[in-house]
Design an enzyme around this catalytic site. Sequence first.
Site, PDB file in Angstrom:
ATOM      1  N   TYR A   1       0.863  -1.185   0.000  1.00  0.00           N
ATOM      2  CA  TYR A   1       0.000   0.000   0.000  1.00  0.00           C
ATOM      3  C   TYR A   1       0.889   1.221   0.000  1.00  0.00           C
ATOM      4  O   TYR A   1       1.843   1.310   0.787  1.00  0.00           O
ATOM      5  CB  TYR A   1      -0.891  -0.010   1.252  1.00  0.00           C
ATOM      6  CG  TYR A   1      -1.785   1.203   1.411  1.00  0.00           C
ATOM      7  CD1 TYR A   1      -1.506   2.164   2.384  1.00  0.00           C
ATOM      8  CD2 TYR A   1      -2.898   1.383   0.607  1.00  0.00           C
ATOM      9  CE1 TYR A   1      -2.325   3.270   2.550  1.00  0.00           C
ATOM     10  CE2 TYR A   1      -3.721   2.496   0.766  1.00  0.00           C
ATOM     11  CZ  TYR A   1      -3.427   3.441   1.749  1.00  0.00           C
ATOM     12  OH  TYR A   1      -4.237   4.535   1.898  1.00  0.00           O
TER      13      TYR A   1
ATOM     14  N   ASP B   1       9.381   2.879  -0.878  1.00  0.00           N
ATOM     15  CA  ASP B   1       8.368   3.525  -0.037  1.00  0.00           C
ATOM     16  C   ASP B   1       8.718   3.201   1.424  1.00  0.00           C
ATOM     17  O   ASP B   1       8.358   2.143   1.927  1.00  0.00           O
ATOM     18  CB  ASP B   1       6.983   3.019  -0.411  1.00  0.00           C
ATOM     19  CG  ASP B   1       5.912   3.640   0.484  1.00  0.00           C
ATOM     20  OD1 ASP B   1       4.709   3.447   0.179  1.00  0.00           O
ATOM     21  OD2 ASP B   1       6.264   4.277   1.489  1.00  0.00           O
TER      22      ASP B   1
ATOM     23  N   LYS C   1       5.123   9.548   8.435  1.00  0.00           N
ATOM     24  CA  LYS C   1       4.996   9.027   9.794  1.00  0.00           C
ATOM     25  C   LYS C   1       6.073   9.573  10.753  1.00  0.00           C
ATOM     26  O   LYS C   1       5.977  10.701  11.222  1.00  0.00           O
ATOM     27  CB  LYS C   1       4.957   7.497   9.739  1.00  0.00           C
ATOM     28  CG  LYS C   1       3.727   6.963   8.929  1.00  0.00           C
ATOM     29  CD  LYS C   1       3.623   5.478   8.958  1.00  0.00           C
ATOM     30  CE  LYS C   1       2.623   4.978   7.926  1.00  0.00           C
ATOM     31  NZ  LYS C   1       1.225   4.925   8.419  1.00  0.00           N
TER      32      LYS C   1
END
Length: 430
Positions: free
Chosen positions: A144, A239, A267
């Site tokens: 994702y 990623d 994050k």
Amino acid sequence: MKRSRSAELFAAAKNFIPGGVNSPVRACRSVGCDPLFITRASGSRLYDADDNVYVDFVGSWGPMILGHAHPQVVEAVTAAAGLGTSYGAPTPAEIDLAAMVVEALPSVEKVRFVNSGTEATMSAVRLARGYTGKKGIVKFDGCYHGHADSFLVKAGSGVLTLGIPGSPGVPEDIVKNTISIPYNDIGTLEETLRRHSHDLACVIVEPVAGNMGVVPPEPGFLHKLRQLTRELSIVLVFDEVITGFRLSYGGAQEMFGVNPDLTCLGKIIGGGLPVGAYGGKREIMDCVAPDGPVYQAGTLSGNPLAMAAGIATLKLLQQPGVYERLNDKAAQFAAGLSEVARKTGVPVTLNRVGSMMTGFFTAMAVTDYETAMQADAARYALHYRQMLEDGVYLAPSQFEAAFVSLAHSEEDLERTLQLTESSFKKLLGK
Ligand code: KE4
């Protein structure tokens, strides 16, 4: 546990917000319960609207590696706020955080801050397309990369948890440029890249998958990916929105010794405030506006409060021995979980890298999307609800990562192991 106040808030939220939540996985649908409304957090603890307290293993889905409300992060954000919350102009703090990222990540020479992981990956793919002049991208089943149109193909996280085949609203002529292949499958990878290299702008990969549950790269997978993309002039995008500053101060690229062309972050680098980033080789990054023609912009990019939180967080993560302590603590906890599964006879495959882990309710090895799907999500839901009742806040999906933070005490982890054993025994009784 009393949950009436959360129930009232959930009912009210649904009047104004789709599903009553601002991100689908928070709705807890796959684990068969309503979401708790959180009012405060500190260290390893969350407190809900009914004043119940929980040991938190979600960590806001990764950012809270230091634990919640770390005094030095709170102090930095508070001080920044007193100087104004946004200027829409460059600030010294952006240089400071950019320099820290460049210094930390072996492959990053320049970096652009954005406001989310999705913005980071969306921008990195646009940049790869602009830099190469090619349209195609390759991703991996179960990975994702946020909710940009190009990625909603066999995606992980909430798309997987909610069983959404892709997503309505994503035009076919967008997703036709996205090829999704099995993670860890070197044969399919080589065949796909060689066949489509003429039109492939990039491969985007979670160097450690976290969104089908934690799935580590098989030995050699990332090195082969790097060798093929270099040979075939395809941009390699890591990623590292989850793994960046999670696995080590240099992320997965340092841990595995593989340098991508572009890296996406989020994050942890925001310390819990909205920050994303994409960066990489100067030659590629200089194609980004205003130096180059690849456009990307953002009103709140480099926001002074978010920069302050990120700088404070990374400074604390620079301290000697931080990752050794964190990863050792996580390793011990994971070993304890595996021992509980063995003792009780509940089949669990525990995948862990550093302080991110997933216990899959299956006896099978979990190495990709297909094997992850073998896990017993219904049994996970029972376990989730039992642990929540006992004051432990797990990810509300079998297909997400759990995170150990620097704030989790030995007592937190020992208690969690005891409660896990009790829950597993109840599962067997069911
Ligand atoms: P955001 O746009 O949610 O900040 O980041 C998207 C993203 C990109 N790349 C990776 C590897 C990610 O894990 C994410 C977002 N992670 C999910 C949880 N696995 C966010 C939780 C949510 O959607 O609410």
